[in-house]
Design an enzyme around this catalytic site. Sequence first.
Site, PDB file in Angstrom:
ATOM      1  N   GLY A 195       0.769  -1.235   0.000  1.00 20.35           N
ATOM      2  CA  GLY A 195       0.000   0.000   0.000  1.00 20.35           C
ATOM      3  C   GLY A 195       0.796   1.279   0.000  1.00 20.35           C
TER       4      GLY A 195
ATOM      5  N   SER B 144      -7.147   0.770  12.972  1.00 22.28           N
ATOM      6  CA  SER B 144      -7.561   2.177  12.973  1.00 22.28           C
ATOM      7  C   SER B 144      -8.342   2.536  14.226  1.00 22.28           C
ATOM      8  CB  SER B 144      -8.407   2.479  11.727  1.00 22.28           C
ATOM      9  OG  SER B 144      -7.709   2.178  10.549  1.00 22.28           O
TER      10      SER B 144
ATOM     11  N   TYR C  43     -15.656  -1.391   7.148  1.00 23.87           N
ATOM     12  CA  TYR C  43     -14.249  -1.067   7.419  1.00 23.87           C
ATOM     13  C   TYR C  43     -13.908  -1.358   8.878  1.00 23.87           C
ATOM     14  CZ  TYR C  43      -9.958   1.706   7.796  1.00 23.87           C
ATOM     15  OH  TYR C  43      -8.664   2.111   8.019  1.00 23.87           O
TER      16      TYR C  43
END
Length: 251
Positions: A13, A148, A161
């Site tokens: 990424g 996250s 997510y």
Amino acid sequence: MTHSQSKVALITGASNPRDIGTAVCRKLASQGINIFFTYWKADRVWIEEFNQEISSKGVLCESLEIDLSNAHAAYKILNLVESKLGFPFILVNNAAHSKSDGYLVLDAQTLDEHYAVNMRSTFLLCVEFARRFEKMKLDTGRIINMTSGQDLGPMPGELAYAATKGAISAFTKSLSQELAPLGMTVNAVNPGPTDSTWMTDEIRQILLPKFPMGRIGLPEDVARIIAFLASDEARWITGQIINSEGGFIRG
């Protein structure tokens, strides 16, 4: 472990100049570690420039454009890293798929798209990396995953997510115990809201008051904690979710 094997890192990424993955590549390269990074739908001119930038630090650099939602991506990536640079001893699973949703719009396709990248590709890279590591009888390795803050509070409008990234925390903790006898550490980093490709001026204005240090987190902040976890200094840290958020205030 040979000298060359001790100096290869695989980072997923790194597709944009402002990505966290890009900052991680720069930081590890500055420490003399050879870099292999993956990207997706990136500007080809910039990718070439970034390869040259990393190489200018005196290390080797290779990259691969690959769709991590492909079930065979993990094996293709590791095969190419080994053929180009040798076996990596650092794996940083940074790539993620994110698309806003909520209970009114969440559907099977949205779930599948998040699962394929955030869970399946991360998990398969971890276990295939570990299997090859064990066969080579190496004595130290590092897996660093990205979360996250799903363990710390709700993320309304981000159900798929939050669920798929939250699974990474559970996976990290369990895998760390399996791999500890091999001398491999497995940790995850939650950098909090980071001013990378997704952040707009409007979002910055909303978030800034929630950071008591007076600024929003930067990709370089994340890169520093990842570099520490990848270092020999962190060899006794495993199975942890490191919340490196600059005191971010939720709610």
